[in-house]
Design a protein around this motif. Structure first.
Motif, PDB file in Angstrom:
ATOM      1  N   ASP A 357       0.872  -1.079  -0.026  1.00  0.00           N
ATOM      2  CA  ASP A 357       0.052   0.053   0.007  1.00  0.00           C
ATOM      3  C   ASP A 357       1.000   1.162  -0.006  1.00  0.00           C
ATOM      4  N   THR A 358       2.240   1.100  -0.219  1.00  0.00           N
ATOM      5  CA  THR A 358       3.078   2.344  -0.291  1.00  0.00           C
ATOM      6  C   THR A 358       2.405   3.027  -1.438  1.00  0.00           C
ATOM      7  N   PRO A 359       2.343   4.567  -1.223  1.00  0.00           N
ATOM      8  CA  PRO A 359       1.719   5.302  -2.304  1.00  0.00           C
ATOM      9  C   PRO A 359       2.859   5.385  -3.672  1.00  0.00           C
ATOM     10  N   VAL A 360       2.298   5.599  -4.849  1.00  0.00           N
ATOM     11  CA  VAL A 360       3.319   5.828  -5.928  1.00  0.00           C
ATOM     12  C   VAL A 360       2.269   6.884  -6.670  1.00  0.00           C
ATOM     13  N   ALA A 361       3.288   7.828  -7.210  1.00  0.00           N
ATOM     14  CA  ALA A 361       2.980   8.657  -8.153  1.00  0.00           C
ATOM     15  C   ALA A 361       3.632   8.570  -9.480  1.00  0.00           C
ATOM     16  N   VAL A 362       2.925   8.441 -10.849  1.00  0.00           N
ATOM     17  CA  VAL A 362       3.543   8.430 -12.034  1.00  0.00           C
ATOM     18  C   VAL A 362       3.153   9.742 -12.602  1.00  0.00           C
ATOM     19  N   VAL A 363       4.306  10.440 -13.140  1.00  0.00           N
ATOM     20  CA  VAL A 363       4.283  11.743 -13.568  1.00  0.00           C
ATOM     21  C   VAL A 363       4.549  11.864 -14.809  1.00  0.00           C
ATOM     22  N   GLN A 364       3.760  12.115 -16.006  1.00  0.00           N
ATOM     23  CA  GLN A 364       4.165  11.901 -17.585  1.00  0.00           C
ATOM     24  C   GLN A 364       4.325  13.339 -18.050  1.00  0.00           C
ATOM     25  N   GLU A 365       5.511  13.467 -18.839  1.00  0.00           N
ATOM     26  CA  GLU A 365       5.803  14.811 -19.325  1.00  0.00           C
ATOM     27  C   GLU A 365       5.793  16.007 -18.568  1.00  0.00           C
ATOM     28  N   GLY A 366       6.476  15.614 -17.282  1.00  0.00           N
ATOM     29  CA  GLY A 366       6.622  16.823 -16.238  1.00  0.00           C
ATOM     30  C   GLY A 366       6.984  18.078 -16.482  1.00  0.00           C
ATOM     31  N   THR A 367       6.449  19.148 -16.112  1.00  0.00           N
ATOM     32  CA  THR A 367       6.918  20.430 -16.372  1.00  0.00           C
ATOM     33  C   THR A 367       6.474  20.944 -17.436  1.00  0.00           C
ATOM     34  N   THR A 368       5.893  20.201 -18.610  1.00  0.00           N
ATOM     35  CA  THR A 368       5.470  20.776 -19.871  1.00  0.00           C
ATOM     36  C   THR A 368       4.011  20.936 -19.605  1.00  0.00           C
ATOM     37  N   ALA A 369       3.410  21.478 -21.119  1.00  0.00           N
ATOM     38  CA  ALA A 369       1.870  21.643 -20.940  1.00  0.00           C
ATOM     39  C   ALA A 369       1.147  20.122 -21.069  1.00  0.00           C
ATOM     40  N   ALA A 370       1.893  19.224 -21.459  1.00  0.00           N
ATOM     41  CA  ALA A 370       1.027  18.029 -21.431  1.00  0.00           C
ATOM     42  C   ALA A 370       1.279  17.159 -20.074  1.00  0.00           C
ATOM     43  N   GLN A 371       1.935  17.604 -18.972  1.00  0.00           N
ATOM     44  CA  GLN A 371       2.002  17.054 -17.610  1.00  0.00           C
ATOM     45  C   GLN A 371       0.823  16.589 -17.202  1.00  0.00           C
ATOM     46  N   ARG A 372       0.694  15.323 -16.500  1.00  0.00           N
ATOM     47  CA  ARG A 372      -0.234  14.742 -15.880  1.00  0.00           C
ATOM     48  C   ARG A 372       0.246  13.825 -14.916  1.00  0.00           C
ATOM     49  N   ARG A 373      -0.500  13.550 -13.646  1.00  0.00           N
ATOM     50  CA  ARG A 373      -0.134  12.713 -12.526  1.00  0.00           C
ATOM     51  C   ARG A 373      -1.395  11.845 -12.339  1.00  0.00           C
ATOM     52  N   VAL A 374      -0.749  10.503 -12.235  1.00  0.00           N
ATOM     53  CA  VAL A 374      -1.469   9.235 -11.792  1.00  0.00           C
ATOM     54  C   VAL A 374      -0.928   8.734 -10.548  1.00  0.00           C
ATOM     55  N   ASP A 375      -1.983   8.681  -9.494  1.00  0.00           N
ATOM     56  CA  ASP A 375      -1.580   8.127  -8.391  1.00  0.00           C
ATOM     57  C   ASP A 375      -2.233   6.851  -8.184  1.00  0.00           C
ATOM     58  N   ALA A 376      -1.258   5.793  -7.348  1.00  0.00           N
ATOM     59  CA  ALA A 376      -1.707   4.686  -7.001  1.00  0.00           C
ATOM     60  C   ALA A 376      -0.949   3.996  -5.843  1.00  0.00           C
ATOM     61  N   THR A 377      -0.767   2.793  -5.783  1.00  0.00           N
ATOM     62  CA  THR A 377       0.186   2.288  -4.845  1.00  0.00           C
ATOM     63  C   THR A 377       0.946   1.362  -5.580  1.00  0.00           C
ATOM     64  N   LEU A 378       1.966   0.383  -4.659  1.00  0.00           N
ATOM     65  CA  LEU A 378       2.692  -0.439  -5.377  1.00  0.00           C
ATOM     66  C   LEU A 378       1.776  -1.485  -6.042  1.00  0.00           C
ATOM     67  N   GLU A 379       0.778  -1.794  -5.217  1.00  0.00           N
ATOM     68  CA  GLU A 379      -0.169  -3.124  -5.912  1.00  0.00           C
ATOM     69  C   GLU A 379      -0.924  -2.733  -6.965  1.00  0.00           C
ATOM     70  N   THR A 380      -1.446  -1.254  -6.948  1.00  0.00           N
ATOM     71  CA  THR A 380      -2.054  -0.944  -8.075  1.00  0.00           C
ATOM     72  C   THR A 380      -1.364  -0.188  -9.294  1.00  0.00           C
ATOM     73  N   VAL A 381      -0.265   0.247  -9.215  1.00  0.00           N
ATOM     74  CA  VAL A 381       0.484   1.065 -10.112  1.00  0.00           C
ATOM     75  C   VAL A 381       0.439   0.395 -11.446  1.00  0.00           C
ATOM     76  N   ALA A 382       0.774  -1.022 -11.713  1.00  0.00           N
ATOM     77  CA  ALA A 382       1.034  -1.240 -12.998  1.00  0.00           C
ATOM     78  C   ALA A 382      -0.399  -1.426 -13.854  1.00  0.00           C
TER      79      ALA A 382
END
Length: 406
Positions: A357-382
């Motif tokens: 259940d450790t929190p995980v965030a995946v940040v795509q295209e960080g700092t650009t106009a296309a930036q987005r963040r997806v939050d999950a856990t180690l169990e659910t991130v995939a």
């Protein structure tokens, strides 16, 4: 002798103060702003003040200046070439100013510009050029003009060509995480001065559009000889152009030495006798999490952070990452180039002891106009990465800091 003209413009001059005595009266905010410039000029500074800001005291404690902890008294300006009067005592300021006049010492008054015999210009520096601006009694306007000129020199928008020929060579420039405003000022200036730019895909593309037509821009991804030979071909191109008398910028995303193969290129240049300069860049490992409000460290939550490459999966014979040890750490784990291996990475961390259940965030295209963040856990991130269609480039952040925020 002509009479003094109060409205006459100041005569600009550059003082060479190296090794010469400068007296600063008062250790407050004015001294804190002015002392670094005096010290950088090599002045022998005597500070006379009964108190000082922590920053000024640190300069004294480091031995950068002499500090006499007392109020001003007559005779303190003996042997001085220049004096800055910045106390909160009007009578002391008047007395020191009178002593400076008597001894023919140029005197700056922070409390009364009209009573001063010298004014401090708004000053800035860029690669050997000092910009000093005086606009009479309007310091804010001076600072605004100074900032505009220095920024133009730094980012190349203000042309100030070298009259001497530039020495051919290579600069490895880190372009930062993607936002063109996050490249360093030195990196942007060298980019503007390049004859040839060999650019990576992740380097801020907008800055390439600002280059003059005479600059040859080479897409590193399109250098021939196939993927296995790509790095050797890039090295060869750097050396070839530099030896042809050109100034070459190897333009990279992030920092040249954080999974950027910068040292391979620096070694190749050194072996070929080509001068090489390294300009660090802001690594996506800290800037991208920060851009979405995730601190890689936070008091009481994480006292460490580790950055690893995820371009090969745990268990792959090519991997140099000790995933078993990483799973036992309590701090933040930042994984670069790991999106395509996120399932294996998360499974390995859980297998070796990191809670599912450790929190995980995946940040795509960080700092650009296309930036987005997806939050999950180690169990659910995939599954989250699959469902949201996350693609590289993306940064994966693992740890309790992901849940920290307003």
């Amino acid at each position: 002798m002509p009479a003094s003209q109060p409205d006459a413009p100041a005569y600009p001059v550059g003082l060479r103060l190296s090794g010469r005595r400068v007296v600063v009266l008062g250790g407050g905010q004015v001294a804190q702003r002015r002392l670094p410039g005096l010290l950088a000029a090599g002045a022998d500074v005597l500070l006379v003040s009964s108190s000082a800001t922590p920053a000024v005291q640190a300069m004294a404690d480091a031995g950068e200046l002499a500090w006499e902890r007392r109020r001003y008294r007559a005779g303190d300006l003996e042997g001085a070439w220049y004096v800055l009067v910045a106390t909160d005592d009007p009578r002391a300021n008047e007395a020191a100013s009178a002593e400076a006049e008597e001894r023919r010492i140029w005197c700056v008054r922070s409390d009364d510009a009209d009573a001063a015999t010298a004014w401090t210009p708004a000053t800035g520096r860029s690669e050997g050029v000092t910009v000093a601006v005086l606009t009479g009694r309007d310091p804010r306007r001076s600072a605004a003009v100074r900032d505009a000129v220095v920024e133009g020199l730094r980012d190349g928008t203000l042309a100030a060509p070298h009259r001497r020929a530039r020495t051919p060579g290579v600069a490895l420039v880190g372009g930062g995480p993607g936002d063109p405003d996050l490249i360093t000022v030195r990196g942007r200036r060298l980019l503007a001065e390049a004859d040839v730019v060999i650019a990576d895909r992740l380097a801020p593309r907008e800055l390439l559009d600002e280059l003059p037509p005479s600059v040859q821009v080479i897409d590193a991804a399109k250098i021939p000889y196939g993927r296995a030979m790509a790095q050797e071909a890039i090295n060869a191109a750097l050396i070839e152009h530099a030896k042809a008398g050109r100034f070459v910028v190897r333009y990279k995303g992030g920092d040249p030495f954080v999974f950027g193969r910068g040292m391979e290129e620096a070694i190749a240049c050194a072996e070929a006798g080509v001068p090489c300069t390294v300009v660090p860049g802001i690594s996506s490992s800290i800037s991208v999490p920060g851009a979405v409000g995730i601190p890689v460290t936070h008091r009481g939550v994480a006292h460490e952070f580790t950055v690893v490459s995820g371009h090969v999966a745990p268990g792959d014979s090519r991997s140099l990452v000790d995933w078993r040890s990483l799973a036992r750490l309590r701090g933040t784990l930042v994984v670069l180039m790991g999106v395509e291996r996120v399932r294996e990475i998360a499974a390995a961390l859980v297998e070796y002891g990191r809670p599912g259940d450790t929190p995980v965030a995946v940040v795509q295209e960080g700092t650009t106009a296309a930036q987005r963040r997806v939050d999950a856990t180690l169990e659910t991130v995939a599954e989250a990465v699959r469902a949201e269609g996350v693609r590289p480039p993306a940064v994966i952040v693992v740890g309790e800091v992901v849940a920290v925020g307003p």
